[in-house]
Design a protein around this motif. Structure first.
Motif, PDB file in Angstrom:
ATOM      1  N   UNK A 234      30.820  37.807  45.618  1.00  0.00           N
ATOM      2  CA  UNK A 234      30.737  38.881  46.604  1.00  0.00           C
ATOM      3  C   UNK A 234      32.119  39.461  46.902  1.00  0.00           C
ATOM      4  N   UNK A 235      32.224  40.785  46.789  1.00  0.00           N
ATOM      5  CA  UNK A 235      33.429  41.500  47.203  1.00  0.00           C
ATOM      6  C   UNK A 235      33.208  42.026  48.620  1.00  0.00           C
ATOM      7  N   UNK A 236      34.171  41.814  49.500  1.00  0.00           N
ATOM      8  CA  UNK A 236      34.031  42.273  50.877  1.00  0.00           C
ATOM      9  C   UNK A 236      34.105  43.796  50.953  1.00  0.00           C
ATOM     10  N   UNK A 237      33.263  44.378  51.795  1.00  0.00           N
ATOM     11  CA  UNK A 237      33.265  45.827  51.976  1.00  0.00           C
ATOM     12  C   UNK A 237      34.595  46.319  52.540  1.00  0.00           C
ATOM     13  N   UNK A 238      35.335  45.435  53.190  1.00  0.00           N
ATOM     14  CA  UNK A 238      36.635  45.795  53.753  1.00  0.00           C
ATOM     15  C   UNK A 238      37.760  45.639  52.749  1.00  0.00           C
ATOM     16  N   UNK A 239      37.437  45.283  51.518  1.00  0.00           N
ATOM     17  CA  UNK A 239      38.452  45.017  50.517  1.00  0.00           C
ATOM     18  C   UNK A 239      38.778  46.205  49.644  1.00  0.00           C
ATOM     19  N   UNK A 240      39.403  45.935  48.517  1.00  0.00           N
ATOM     20  CA  UNK A 240      39.860  46.954  47.576  1.00  0.00           C
ATOM     21  C   UNK A 240      38.686  47.742  46.997  1.00  0.00           C
ATOM     22  N   UNK A 241      38.768  49.077  47.013  1.00  0.00           N
ATOM     23  CA  UNK A 241      37.705  49.889  46.413  1.00  0.00           C
ATOM     24  C   UNK A 241      37.484  49.576  44.935  1.00  0.00           C
ATOM     25  N   UNK A 242      38.561  49.345  44.204  1.00  0.00           N
ATOM     26  CA  UNK A 242      38.410  49.061  42.776  1.00  0.00           C
ATOM     27  C   UNK A 242      37.673  47.747  42.549  1.00  0.00           C
ATOM     28  N   UNK A 243      37.884  46.773  43.425  1.00  0.00           N
ATOM     29  CA  UNK A 243      37.175  45.496  43.292  1.00  0.00           C
ATOM     30  C   UNK A 243      35.692  45.686  43.594  1.00  0.00           C
ATOM     31  N   UNK A 244      35.377  46.424  44.640  1.00  0.00           N
ATOM     32  CA  UNK A 244      33.975  46.654  44.997  1.00  0.00           C
ATOM     33  C   UNK A 244      33.229  47.354  43.863  1.00  0.00           C
ATOM     34  N   UNK A 245      33.907  48.253  43.181  1.00  0.00           N
ATOM     35  CA  UNK A 245      33.276  48.981  42.084  1.00  0.00           C
ATOM     36  C   UNK A 245      33.031  48.074  40.877  1.00  0.00           C
ATOM     37  N   UNK A 246      33.879  47.059  40.724  1.00  0.00           N
ATOM     38  CA  UNK A 246      33.803  46.207  39.528  1.00  0.00           C
ATOM     39  C   UNK A 246      32.881  45.005  39.699  1.00  0.00           C
ATOM     40  N   UNK A 247      32.505  44.690  40.940  1.00  0.00           N
ATOM     41  CA  UNK A 247      31.701  43.498  41.214  1.00  0.00           C
ATOM     42  C   UNK A 247      30.287  43.916  41.610  1.00  0.00           C
ATOM     43  N   UNK A 248      29.311  43.208  41.086  1.00  0.00           N
ATOM     44  CA  UNK A 248      27.913  43.611  41.300  1.00  0.00           C
ATOM     45  C   UNK A 248      27.476  43.477  42.755  1.00  0.00           C
ATOM     46  N   UNK A 249      27.967  42.450  43.445  1.00  0.00           N
ATOM     47  CA  UNK A 249      27.529  42.198  44.809  1.00  0.00           C
ATOM     48  C   UNK A 249      28.656  42.483  45.807  1.00  0.00           C
ATOM     49  N   UNK A 250      28.263  42.948  46.993  1.00  0.00           N
ATOM     50  CA  UNK A 250      29.214  43.085  48.093  1.00  0.00           C
ATOM     51  C   UNK A 250      28.633  42.399  49.318  1.00  0.00           C
ATOM     52  N   UNK A 251      29.513  42.096  50.262  1.00  0.00           N
ATOM     53  CA  UNK A 251      29.052  41.554  51.537  1.00  0.00           C
ATOM     54  C   UNK A 251      29.736  42.324  52.664  1.00  0.00           C
ATOM     55  N   UNK A 252      29.237  42.245  53.885  1.00  0.00           N
ATOM     56  CA  UNK A 252      29.836  43.001  54.982  1.00  0.00           C
ATOM     57  C   UNK A 252      31.326  42.706  55.149  1.00  0.00           C
ATOM     58  N   UNK A 253      31.993  43.572  55.890  1.00  0.00           N
ATOM     59  CA  UNK A 253      33.441  43.498  56.073  1.00  0.00           C
ATOM     60  C   UNK A 253      33.863  42.229  56.810  1.00  0.00           C
ATOM     61  N   UNK A 254      35.146  41.941  56.706  1.00  0.00           N
ATOM     62  CA  UNK A 254      35.703  40.764  57.371  1.00  0.00           C
ATOM     63  C   UNK A 254      35.415  40.796  58.865  1.00  0.00           C
ATOM     64  N   UNK A 255      35.632  41.940  59.508  1.00  0.00           N
ATOM     65  CA  UNK A 255      35.426  42.044  60.954  1.00  0.00           C
ATOM     66  C   UNK A 255      33.961  41.900  61.354  1.00  0.00           C
ATOM     67  N   UNK A 256      33.073  41.946  60.385  1.00  0.00           N
ATOM     68  CA  UNK A 256      31.649  41.737  60.647  1.00  0.00           C
ATOM     69  C   UNK A 256      31.205  40.343  60.211  1.00  0.00           C
ATOM     70  N   UNK A 257      32.154  39.455  60.000  1.00  0.00           N
ATOM     71  CA  UNK A 257      31.855  38.082  59.574  1.00  0.00           C
ATOM     72  C   UNK A 257      31.048  38.072  58.281  1.00  0.00           C
ATOM     73  N   UNK A 258      31.481  38.910  57.327  1.00  0.00           N
ATOM     74  CA  UNK A 258      30.731  39.080  56.090  1.00  0.00           C
ATOM     75  C   UNK A 258      30.477  37.794  55.329  1.00  0.00           C
ATOM     76  N   UNK A 259      31.513  36.963  55.166  1.00  0.00           N
ATOM     77  CA  UNK A 259      31.338  35.708  54.424  1.00  0.00           C
ATOM     78  C   UNK A 259      30.345  34.808  55.144  1.00  0.00           C
ATOM     79  N   UNK A 260      30.470  34.728  56.465  1.00  0.00           N
ATOM     80  CA  UNK A 260      29.556  33.890  57.246  1.00  0.00           C
ATOM     81  C   UNK A 260      28.121  34.365  57.099  1.00  0.00           C
ATOM     82  N   UNK A 261      27.911  35.682  57.102  1.00  0.00           N
ATOM     83  CA  UNK A 261      26.553  36.209  56.963  1.00  0.00           C
ATOM     84  C   UNK A 261      25.913  35.760  55.653  1.00  0.00           C
ATOM     85  N   UNK A 262      26.674  35.836  54.566  1.00  0.00           N
ATOM     86  CA  UNK A 262      26.130  35.456  53.261  1.00  0.00           C
ATOM     87  C   UNK A 262      25.880  33.951  53.189  1.00  0.00           C
TER      88      UNK A 262
END
Length: 271
Positions: A234-262
């Protein structure tokens, strides 16, 4: 079933204050209670980790540091493996980059010493904290047998997303090239073929864990290979745009506790 969680630190598990969010700590504790292993996989040097990982109760496992160049046993406080650059390779890459970027600053890190060329910023609480620092021209201050785990160049005035491919074109046949700090024109280099994903794959295999049993989280280009290798990357939505484009899955941003949600969702599926 998830057997291993592998995660980057900065911007993924911790914020700019170097602290974990409450929900993230609770999710990681729940994963551990469910028998899921956790390994931190970071670009940071091992010297910097003890204070941060001390926030995780009972974390005495391993940390894969310096983008895979160092494996550190947190509980024992001991480096257990290093993957270093050949000295002649460092000097060849340095000569090329020094010529291409005459105003750049350079850093070469070994397990116990950091060698710096130019006006390198040493920030309180930053990754150079608790390190022995040696200043000078790298070609002169590095000994022939220096065990360099990471070589870095910073070129002010560049967008790091533009600088990364330029450096890769210049020295990518000699070293692995990546970028880890948002907005910072700092490019990190290590041994050819070395990245978080390659080392994590070996780490998991040694424990009989397959890719489909691994969940991984990250936010910057240096996390790419790790997220692509893991069955649940999972690439965080708050992370690098190029990483989000290259990875199949994303998770919510850091400030939204994205890792914890997943993690919460993954644990629910396996309960």
């Amino acid at each position: 079933m998830i057997k291993l969680i592998a995660s980057d630190l900065d911007g993924t598990l911790i914020g700019h204050d170097f602290h974990f969010r409450k929900r993230t700590l609770e999710a990681l504790s729940a994963a551990r209670d469910a028998g899921v292993q956790l390994v931190v996989v970071t670009g940071r040097p091992f010297r910097w980790l003890d204070g941060v990982l001390g926030q995780l109760p009972g974390y005495d496992s391993y940390a894969i540091c310096s983008n895979g160049a160092v494996t550190y046993h947190v509980g024992k406080g001991r480096v257990v493996a290093t993957r270093t650059l050949a000295m002649h390779t460092v000097l060849e890459a340095h000569q090329i980059l020094e010529r291409e970027f005459p105003t750049a600053t350079f850093t070469a890190e070994t397990v116990d010493t950091v060698f710096l060329q130019g006006d390198v910023k040493v920030e309180e609480g930053g990754p150079l904290e608790n390190s022995e620092l040696v200043w000078g021209n790298l070609a002169e201050i590095l000994s022939p047998d220096a065990q360099v785990v990471k070589y870095l160049v910073r070129v002010e005035g560049y967008d790091p997303e533009d600088l990364l491919p330029r450096v890769a074109k210049l020295v990518g046949e000699r070293v692995s090239v990546t970028h880890a700090v948002p907005g910072d024109p700092l490019i990190e280099m290590a041994a050819p073929g070395l990245n978080k994903g390659a080392v994590l794959a070996d780490f998991a295999a040694e424990r009989g864990i397959e890719a489909h049993e691994v969940a991984a989280f990250g936010d910057m280009p240096n996390d790419l290979e790790m997220l692509q290798w893991a069955g649940h990357g999972y690439a965080l939505e708050s992370g690098s745009p190029s990483l989000r484009q290259a990875v199949a899955r994303t998770c919510p941003a850091f400030d939204q506790d994205g890792v914890a949600q997943i993690i919460e969702k993954l644990l629910t599926r396996t309960s």
